[in-house]
Design an enzyme around this catalytic site. Structure first.
Site, PDB file in Angstrom:
ATOM      1  N   HIS A   4     -16.056  -8.674   2.217  1.00  0.00           N
ATOM      2  CA  HIS A   4     -15.031  -9.607   2.676  1.00  0.00           C
ATOM      3  C   HIS A   4     -15.166 -10.988   2.045  1.00  0.00           C
ATOM      4  O   HIS A   4     -14.228 -11.532   1.479  1.00  0.00           O
ATOM      5  CB  HIS A   4     -15.102  -9.713   4.202  1.00  0.00           C
ATOM      6  CG  HIS A   4     -14.121 -10.668   4.767  1.00  0.00           C
ATOM      7  ND1 HIS A   4     -14.434 -11.970   5.063  1.00  0.00           N
ATOM      8  CD2 HIS A   4     -12.817 -10.521   5.018  1.00  0.00           C
ATOM      9  CE1 HIS A   4     -13.366 -12.567   5.503  1.00  0.00           C
ATOM     10  NE2 HIS A   4     -12.366 -11.716   5.501  1.00  0.00           N
ATOM     11  N   ARG A  19      -3.511  -1.224  -6.509  1.00  0.00           N
ATOM     12  CA  ARG A  19      -2.689  -2.443  -6.504  1.00  0.00           C
ATOM     13  C   ARG A  19      -3.172  -3.308  -7.645  1.00  0.00           C
ATOM     14  O   ARG A  19      -4.285  -3.106  -8.164  1.00  0.00           O
ATOM     15  CB  ARG A  19      -2.824  -3.187  -5.180  1.00  0.00           C
ATOM     16  CG  ARG A  19      -4.249  -3.586  -4.895  1.00  0.00           C
ATOM     17  CD  ARG A  19      -4.385  -4.287  -3.551  1.00  0.00           C
ATOM     18  NE  ARG A  19      -5.800  -4.450  -3.230  1.00  0.00           N
ATOM     19  CZ  ARG A  19      -6.267  -4.786  -2.055  1.00  0.00           C
ATOM     20  NH1 ARG A  19      -5.460  -4.975  -1.049  1.00  0.00           N
ATOM     21  NH2 ARG A  19      -7.557  -4.938  -1.853  1.00  0.00           N
ATOM     22  N   MET A  23      -5.580  -7.228   8.108  1.00  0.00           N
ATOM     23  CA  MET A  23      -4.967  -6.419   9.149  1.00  0.00           C
ATOM     24  C   MET A  23      -5.924  -5.287   9.514  1.00  0.00           C
ATOM     25  O   MET A  23      -6.952  -5.107   8.898  1.00  0.00           O
ATOM     26  CB  MET A  23      -3.660  -5.852   8.624  1.00  0.00           C
ATOM     27  CG  MET A  23      -2.776  -6.920   8.023  1.00  0.00           C
ATOM     28  SD  MET A  23      -1.708  -7.666   9.220  1.00  0.00           S
ATOM     29  CE  MET A  23      -0.574  -6.329   9.406  1.00  0.00           C
ATOM     30  N   CYS A  42       4.349 -39.986 -13.099  1.00  0.00           N
ATOM     31  CA  CYS A  42       2.919 -40.236 -13.249  1.00  0.00           C
ATOM     32  C   CYS A  42       2.197 -40.259 -11.903  1.00  0.00           C
ATOM     33  O   CYS A  42       1.017 -40.541 -11.826  1.00  0.00           O
ATOM     34  CB  CYS A  42       2.661 -41.515 -14.033  1.00  0.00           C
ATOM     35  SG  CYS A  42       3.311 -42.980 -13.227  1.00  0.00           S
ATOM     36  N   SER A  95       9.276 -44.197 -15.418  1.00  0.00           N
ATOM     37  CA  SER A  95       8.235 -43.257 -15.011  1.00  0.00           C
ATOM     38  C   SER A  95       8.173 -43.279 -13.490  1.00  0.00           C
ATOM     39  O   SER A  95       7.936 -44.328 -12.883  1.00  0.00           O
ATOM     40  CB  SER A  95       6.889 -43.669 -15.611  1.00  0.00           C
ATOM     41  OG  SER A  95       5.896 -42.792 -15.136  1.00  0.00           O
ATOM     42  N   TYR A 114       8.760 -35.755 -19.651  1.00  0.00           N
ATOM     43  CA  TYR A 114       7.327 -35.476 -19.590  1.00  0.00           C
ATOM     44  C   TYR A 114       6.786 -35.597 -18.171  1.00  0.00           C
ATOM     45  O   TYR A 114       7.419 -36.192 -17.304  1.00  0.00           O
ATOM     46  CB  TYR A 114       6.551 -36.414 -20.529  1.00  0.00           C
ATOM     47  CG  TYR A 114       6.506 -37.856 -20.071  1.00  0.00           C
ATOM     48  CD1 TYR A 114       5.464 -38.312 -19.270  1.00  0.00           C
ATOM     49  CD2 TYR A 114       7.491 -38.762 -20.446  1.00  0.00           C
ATOM     50  CE1 TYR A 114       5.416 -39.628 -18.841  1.00  0.00           C
ATOM     51  CE2 TYR A 114       7.455 -40.082 -20.024  1.00  0.00           C
ATOM     52  CZ  TYR A 114       6.417 -40.511 -19.218  1.00  0.00           C
ATOM     53  OH  TYR A 114       6.369 -41.801 -18.783  1.00  0.00           O
ATOM     54  N   ARG A 121      -3.278   2.751   8.715  1.00  0.00           N
ATOM     55  CA  ARG A 121      -3.564   1.474   8.061  1.00  0.00           C
ATOM     56  C   ARG A 121      -2.310   0.633   7.971  1.00  0.00           C
ATOM     57  O   ARG A 121      -1.211   1.154   7.801  1.00  0.00           O
ATOM     58  CB  ARG A 121      -4.045   1.677   6.626  1.00  0.00           C
ATOM     59  CG  ARG A 121      -5.352   2.391   6.491  1.00  0.00           C
ATOM     60  CD  ARG A 121      -5.564   2.642   5.010  1.00  0.00           C
ATOM     61  NE  ARG A 121      -6.357   3.822   4.811  1.00  0.00           N
ATOM     62  CZ  ARG A 121      -7.641   3.806   4.395  1.00  0.00           C
ATOM     63  NH1 ARG A 121      -8.228   2.668   4.143  1.00  0.00           N
ATOM     64  NH2 ARG A 121      -8.293   4.917   4.243  1.00  0.00           N
ATOM     65  N   GLY A 155      -7.946  -7.280   3.931  1.00  0.00           N
ATOM     66  CA  GLY A 155      -8.823  -7.399   5.093  1.00  0.00           C
ATOM     67  C   GLY A 155      -8.226  -8.150   6.266  1.00  0.00           C
ATOM     68  O   GLY A 155      -8.902  -8.397   7.248  1.00  0.00           O
ATOM     69  N   LYS A 178       0.838  -1.209   0.000  1.00  0.00           N
ATOM     70  CA  LYS A 178       0.000   0.000   0.000  1.00  0.00           C
ATOM     71  C   LYS A 178       0.871   1.257   0.000  1.00  0.00           C
ATOM     72  O   LYS A 178       0.674   2.163  -0.810  1.00  0.00           O
ATOM     73  CB  LYS A 178      -0.918  -0.019   1.236  1.00  0.00           C
ATOM     74  CG  LYS A 178      -1.983   1.067   1.218  1.00  0.00           C
ATOM     75  CD  LYS A 178      -2.707   1.143   2.559  1.00  0.00           C
ATOM     76  CE  LYS A 178      -3.618  -0.012   2.835  1.00  0.00           C
ATOM     77  NZ  LYS A 178      -4.990   0.212   2.334  1.00  0.00           N
TER      78      LYS A 178
HETATM   79  C1  PEP Z   1       2.368 -43.952  -8.003  1.00  0.00           C
HETATM   80  O1  PEP Z   1       2.615 -44.759  -7.115  1.00  0.00           O
HETATM   81  O2  PEP Z   1       2.804 -42.802  -8.021  1.00  0.00           O
HETATM   82  C2  PEP Z   1       1.523 -44.369  -9.133  1.00  0.00           C
HETATM   83  C3  PEP Z   1       1.324 -43.544 -10.142  1.00  0.00           C
HETATM   84  O3  PEP Z   1       0.912 -45.580  -9.048  1.00  0.00           O
HETATM   85  P1  PEP Z   1      -0.391 -45.828  -8.158  1.00  0.00           P
HETATM   86  O4  PEP Z   1      -0.874 -44.524  -7.671  1.00  0.00           O
HETATM   87  O5  PEP Z   1      -1.339 -46.532  -9.029  1.00  0.00           O
HETATM   88  O6  PEP Z   1       0.162 -46.689  -7.070  1.00  0.00           O
END
Ligand code: PEP
Ligand code: MG
Length: 884
Positions: free
Chosen positions: A462, A346, A107, A839, A772, A859, A96, A105, A25
């Site tokens: 708020h 802001r 403070m 994954c 993976s 990836y 303020r 909001g 501010k």
């Molecule tokens: C994991 O373990 O991260 C995975 C992708 O396999 P799952 O969640 O099926 O065990």
């Protein structure tokens, strides 16, 4: 060292870049003053003073501070032509807080400071409006009493003492609205308020204006450590060590008469991003009235009719500030006798939708580059654009309507206090917090709720501001709503009808329209708008990481592809058996006593699998599809109830007792660490053999239709290289059998989801075409924390600051990340250029995606709705290394 910085009168001792020192501010007030905009003169006590106080204890200020404050005050007096505490021309100030990071909001603020029995008389004389003077005074005594002297309600069901006292005054003077209070009534209020202060604090209200000022300064510094500020900081990852600044500024008055107003405005619509001056104002009011939702404010467009010159000036200043900061601005202003004063600017908080639209529009307007637009996107906020809405074809009749304060749709059971919201949410309930209005004390409940509904408020009250910041569906100013929190009930009234509500009843909120529905309404998934499409084309130019999806069904795969997934990174084959008729076949396979029994069950599974794979290949035509061979944690798949056991027994032509005995025999103490993943195929190779054959058959079949298939087979939970060596051989053979001579290239890789696998990754890589990282299991096994049970106590760890976040949601870069780095190094030592992905659930979490980028992954793979989030996070990670 200078502890105080001045601004106003066309100059300033600081700029917007000095946020760490002056707070957001203060820094922007300085910038506006330096730009020559109409800013009431003032000064900022720097965050360094707050840090000094944190270190040395409350009230222990640097020795020079008092002198610097005196000097700065004298300059305001000179510019404002008034004197602090003077009986003729009294100067009033606002005090303020202003932290380096925005904490709306959170403070405390005090207005009209400098009033006492003498100065109020002078103010009455000078303004020619005694009612106005006494209105300021009663506001000041109440605000100061609450914030500095701590005269507040003892529990959340009680009305704040000054509010209750004001209601008494209104009743006594027969006034229904605050505006109806006469001078005499307001004088009464001041007397009553001061009595309240005396009763609560056993000391009279301070008349000395300098004592008032130092009390207020101390309260702002104290408020930095109040519980609601603390909750907000933890939620938003703001460091408690930063400290807050204190801004002391000459008061301007929006409550001198009908040519006065106060309001807030955005230079663009913060809900939709549309390029229009957007906001609300109240004539003859002070700033807190707009935010507190006591009176319902008017839309800013109506200011043009009431005070046209001030409206035009606001539009001019807004545009100038937006161009200057090259972003949508959130403005606070006051109009005193037709003259506009700026109190704050802001970068405006906005919905996910507005975030995307404003960024894309600013590029189109030539104000920022596509790179800058992408840098400004908060990937997590895209969730809001991608959220479900209520199905327009099956939209029920609403039971009530309020303001659409924050978009999205939410279904939940209603509760009436923040504590109840927290309790119910901890039990796993989806809750809606229903309140007359919310205050910062309700933050923990808003955080726990999926949606918020309030009877009072406005688009900038708020509840709206906080919910929008959280990306939560919120409806405010739902006027038919009456809440009785103490009795745990509420009512919708009006139109001659009444609907009673009790704690636990289910409602649906539509944050896009402000409509409320009884029960649960059908929802439809979100759609990507045109602007998001434009943004995503830029995102894809900047990122290096590929983004795949975790999808087990053709529907998920289709959704993910529409969101830009570049293949499937994880198809959990056991998830293809969750339908009742299919799970039976899996159960038979698990419960079989011998290979013949297993092969009989697998014969049922094979055509189902083949059909599923064919569909996935079709949807992902031309893109890689990673199929993870069976990994069923047994507790998820064994029959549990008598009926389930009976069903399996019937199908197998066995006695229920026999099946029950087999279930008991197979039941494990630690199924997550048990006979699952590739361990199952080491003992029963025919399982992976049949799956691999089905994949081969499906690939050959679909390829014959002209579809391009790229199967990648993934073997889970490998702990020793020998597991992978054996299974790779088996799978490759079966797959070739399934392909029946079709020339379709395939790869066989492994999941890395155990610490041991990370350590011996160099040797595992000898048998793997890709890695993976399964970070769900890797987190579970690295921490030694059950992924199924940790939810019971992990929140406490996070709350108490033992862990910065839940490691199952946000990748633990130090521990799990360290093992991943080891695994990547080992794998690529053996096979330079080995393809590496992730994954686990972390594949769609922005900070984890950034880690994957830095760790050299090829990836990430995440659930379909998180694909756009991962794409943006990947682009931001790449841009973080790009100095241009
Ligand atoms: C994991 O373990 O991260 C995975 C992708 O396999 P799952 O969640 O099926 O065990
Ligand atoms: Mg796993």
């Amino acid at each position: 060292m200078k502890w105080v910085r001045q601004f106003g009168g066309g100059s300033a001792e600081g700029r917007a870049k000095d946020k760490a020192l002056l707070g957001g501010k203060g820094a922007n007030l300085a910038e506006m003053a330096a730009l020559g905009l109409p800013v009431p003169p003032g000064f900022t006590i720097t965050t360094e003073v707050c840090r000094h106080v944190i270190e040395h204890g409350a009230g222990n200020y640097p020795a020079e501070l008092d002198g610097e404050v005196q000097q700065a005050l004298a300059r305001i007096e000179q510019l404002a032509q008034a004197k602090f505490g003077d009986a003729e021309h009294p100067l009033l100030v606002s005090v303020r807080s202003g932290a380096p990071a925005s904490m709306p909001g959170m403070m405390d603020t005090i207005l009209n400071l400098g009033l006492n029995d003498t100065t109020v008389a002078a103010l009455a004389r000078l303004s020619g409006n005694p009612r106005f003077a006494w209105d300021c005074y009663r506001r000041f005594v109440a605000m100061y009493g609450e914030v500095v002297l701590g005269v507040v309600a003892q529990n959340e069901h009680d009305e704040p003492p000054f509010d209750r006292a004001l209601e008494d005054i209104k009743a006594k003077h027969r006034a229904t609205r605050d505006q109806d209070l006469t001078e005499a009534a307001l004088r009464d209020a001041v007397t009553l308020f001061k009595q309240l202060v005396l009763a609560h604090t056993r000391a009279p209200f301070p008349d000395d204006v300098r004592a008032q000022l130092w009390g207020a300064i101390g309260a702002v510094f104290r408020s930095w450590n109040n519980p609601r500020a603390d909750v907000y900081r933890r939620m938003n990852g703001i460091s408690a060590a930063m400290g807050t600044a204190v801004n002391v500024q000459a008061m301007v008055f929006g409550n001198l008469g009908d040519d006065c107003a106060t309001g807030v405005a955005f230079t663009r619509n913060p809900s939709t991003g549309d390029a229009e001056l957007y906001g609300e104002f109240l004539t003859n009011a002070q700033g807190e009235d707009v935010v507190a939702g006591i009176r319902t404010p008017e839309p800013i467009a109506q200011l043009a009719g009431k005070l046209p010159a001030a409206h035009a000036e606001l539009a001019r200043v807004g545009k100038l500030l937006e161009d200057h900061f090259r972003d949508m601005q959130d403005l606070e202003f006051t109009i005193q006798r037709g003259q506009l004063y700026m109190l704050q600017t802001r970068n405006g908080k906005r919905t996910g939708k507005a975030m995307v639209k404003v960024a894309v529009d600013l590029v189109a307007e030539g104000k920022i580059t596509p790179k800058e637009a992408v840098r400004r996107i908060d990937p997590q906020k895209l969730d809001e654009v991608l959220h479900p809405t209520i199905d327009p074809k099956a939209r029920p009749q609403p039971v009530a309507k309020g303001l659409p304060a924050s978009p999205g749709a939410a279904i939940g059971r209603i509760v009436f206090t923040a504590s109840a919201a927290e309790e119910w949410a901890q039990k796993g309930e989806s809750v809606l917090l229903v309140r007359t209005d919310t205050s910062p004390e309700d933050i923990h409940g808003m955080k726990a709720a999926v949606g918020i509904l309030t009877a009072r408020g406005g688009m900038t009250s708020h509840a709206s501001v906080v919910a929008r910041g959280m990306g939560k569906c919120c409806i405010t100013a739902c006027t038919p709503l009456r809440v009785d929190a103490a009795k745990k009930q509420a009512m919708f009234v009006g139109g001659g009808k009444e609907m009673k509500l009790r704690e636990g009843d289910t409602l649906t909120l539509d944050g896009n329209t402000g409509e409320v529905f009884a029960g649960s309404a059908p929802l439809v998934p979100a759609r990507i708008g045109e602007e998001l499409g434009t943004l995503m084309t830029w995102v894809d130019q900047f990122r290096r990481l590929r983004v795949r999806t975790n999808a087990d069904t053709p529907i998920d795969a289709r959704t993910a592809r529409a969101f830009g997934a570049e293949g499937i990174g994880l198809c959990r084959t056991e998830h293809m058996f969750f339908q009742p008729e299919r799970i039976l076949a899996v159960r038979e396979m698990i419960l079989a006593n011998d290979e013949a029994g297993r092969r009989a069950a697998l014969a049922k599974i094979r055509p189902m699998q083949r059909g599923d794979f064919e569909e996935l290949f079709r949807v992902m035509d031309g893109l890689p599809v990673t199929i993870r061979l069976l990994d069923p944690p047994l507790h998820e798949f064994l029959p549990h109830t008598a009926a389930e056991i009976e069903e399996v027994a019937n199908d197998l032509g066995k006695a229920a007792q026999q099946v029950a005995a087999k279930v008991a025999e197979l039941t494990e103490q630690n199924p997550m660490l048990g006979h699952r993943g590739c361990r199952l195929a080491i003992t029963f190779p025919e399982i992976y053999e049949i799956q691999a054959q089905a994949i081969g058959e499906a690939a050959a079949h679909v390829a014959a239709e002209g579809i391009q298939v790229h199967p990648e087979i993934m073997i889970p939970l490998v702990m020793v290289p020998e597991e992978l060596r054996r299974l790779r051989e088996l799978v490759a053979r079966a797959l070739r059998e399934g392909l029946g001579g079709a020339a379709i290239p395939f790869t066989i890789g492994t999941m890395i989801e155990l610490p041991r696998a990370c350590v011996v990754a160099d040797r595992i890589a000898e048998h793997a075409d890709f890695f993976s990282f399964g970070t769900n299991d890797l987190t579970q096994t690295t921490f030694g924390l059950s992924r199924d049970d940790a939810g019971r106590f992990l929140p406490t760890y996070v709350e108490r600051g033992v862990l910065p976040s839940d490691p199952f949601a946000v990748l633990d870069q130090d521990g799990v990340g360290g093992l991943i780095a080891l695994g990547v190094r080992g794998g690529r030592h053996t096979k330079p250029g080995l393809k590496v992905g992730i994954c686990g659930e972390h594949g769609g979490e922005p900070s984890s995606v950034e880690f994957c980028h830095r760790a050299g992954f090829d990836y990430v793979s995440c659930s379909p709705f998180r694909v756009p989030i991962a794409r943006v996070a990947a682009a931001k990670a790449a841009l973080a290394e790009d100095p241009a």
